[in-house]
Design a protein around this motif. Structure first.
Motif, PDB file in Angstrom:
ATOM      1  N   LEU A   5       0.870  -1.181   0.000  1.00  0.00           N
ATOM      2  CA  LEU A   5       0.000   0.000   0.000  1.00  0.00           C
ATOM      3  C   LEU A   5       0.900   1.222   0.000  1.00  0.00           C
ATOM      4  N   ALA A  17      -7.938   2.777   3.270  1.00  0.00           N
ATOM      5  CA  ALA A  17      -7.497   1.509   2.685  1.00  0.00           C
ATOM      6  C   ALA A  17      -6.758   0.653   3.716  1.00  0.00           C
ATOM      7  N   PHE A  57      -2.509   0.546  -4.455  1.00  0.00           N
ATOM      8  CA  PHE A  57      -2.521  -0.795  -3.866  1.00  0.00           C
ATOM      9  C   PHE A  57      -1.970  -1.787  -4.877  1.00  0.00           C
ATOM     10  N   ASP A  59      -1.408  -6.049  -5.235  1.00  0.00           N
ATOM     11  CA  ASP A  59      -1.540  -7.417  -4.734  1.00  0.00           C
ATOM     12  C   ASP A  59      -0.915  -8.307  -5.786  1.00  0.00           C
ATOM     13  N   LYS A  63      -2.988  -4.191  -9.624  1.00  0.00           N
ATOM     14  CA  LYS A  63      -2.810  -2.838  -9.100  1.00  0.00           C
ATOM     15  C   LYS A  63      -4.140  -2.088  -9.120  1.00  0.00           C
ATOM     16  N   LEU A  64      -4.351  -1.267  -8.074  1.00  0.00           N
ATOM     17  CA  LEU A  64      -5.559  -0.455  -7.959  1.00  0.00           C
ATOM     18  C   LEU A  64      -5.199   0.903  -7.381  1.00  0.00           C
ATOM     19  N   SER A  67      -9.321   4.726  -2.949  1.00  0.00           N
ATOM     20  CA  SER A  67      -9.404   3.972  -1.691  1.00  0.00           C
ATOM     21  C   SER A  67     -10.640   3.090  -1.592  1.00  0.00           C
ATOM     22  N   ILE A  70     -10.208  -0.012  -3.493  1.00  0.00           N
ATOM     23  CA  ILE A  70      -9.264  -0.889  -2.780  1.00  0.00           C
ATOM     24  C   ILE A  70      -9.975  -1.630  -1.653  1.00  0.00           C
ATOM     25  N   TYR A  73     -12.206  -4.368  -3.057  1.00  0.00           N
ATOM     26  CA  TYR A  73     -11.422  -5.517  -3.528  1.00  0.00           C
ATOM     27  C   TYR A  73     -10.936  -6.355  -2.357  1.00  0.00           C
TER      28      TYR A  73
END
Length: 216
Positions: A5, A17, A57, A59, A63-64, A67, A70, A73
């Motif tokens: 993050l 987030a 963000f 993972d 990618k995102l 907020s 995020i 998700y």
């Protein structure tokens, strides 16, 4: 693959987030973004968020930014971990989603404006009291008008989305935390159901952990 993050610890969206990640008991790396050197406007960062804002963000390869995207998700991708923050029944989920929209469309415009004046600008003695007095969204709606609606809703259910804590509540946390510590706290004190709700969600262990990481 590690979760990351990117953000700053004074950014309400980044803290929103982060709260979702802590509610889900997820291990993640917080990557500070140096706004003083305008790191958020470098080509490397703009490749992550073309608007040059936080949070971002990651993972693994996914990618995102934004907020609320995020948190949604995180809540859905890790449904089997930590706090369940998305209701399963279609009607109940629709109500939860409605109150998530209320937060974004009604609560956030006025609370973010007040937070900017009373918290961030106050650090430099620049608070504009006239702006505070008329703080509202584009329709001129003031915080007390929004809280009146919340007070009625919270006579019907413990939380905004229903009888359990959901993203509809979590999304409020950063600006609730700021405003409860400012002179507008009286607006919350005057509404017992809103006050009880705010005290409840601000005392959640995940949010307490977020606050412990934030600059005093």
């Amino acid at each position: 693959m590690a979760i990351k993050l990117y953000g700053i610890l004074r950014s309400p969206p980044a803290l929103r987030a982060m709260a979702a990640l802590f509610e889900k008991d997820l291990d993640f790396e917080f990557v500070p973004v140096d706004f003083a050197t305008r790191e958020q406007k470098t080509p490397q960062f703009l490749a992550l968020n073309p608007f040059g804002e936080v949070p971002v963000f990651e993972d693994g390869d996914f990618k995102l930014f934004e907020s609320r995207a995020i948190t949604k998700y995180v809540a859905e991708a890790y449904a089997d971990k930590g706090t369940d923050m998305v209701l399963k029944d279609p009607e109940k989920l629709a109500i939860q989603t409605m109150w998530m929209e209320v937060e974004g469309q009604k609560f956030d415009p006025t609370s973010s404006k007040l937070g900017w004046e009373l918290y961030f600008k106050q650090m430099f003695g620049l608070t504009d009291e006239a702006v505070v007095a008329r703080a509202g969204d584009k329709g001129g709606q003031k915080l007390e008008d929004v809280l009146d609606v919340y007070e009625q809703r919270l006579t019907e259910s413990k939380y905004l989305g229903g009888d359990s804590f959901t993203l509809a509540d979590l999304h409020h946390l950063p600006y609730l935390h700021i405003l409860i510590g400012m002179k507008v706290k009286s607006l919350f004190d005057a509404r017992p159901h809103v006050n009880a709700w705010a005290s409840d969600i601000l005392s959640r262990p995940a949010w307490v952990k977020v606050v412990s990481m934030s600059p005093k």
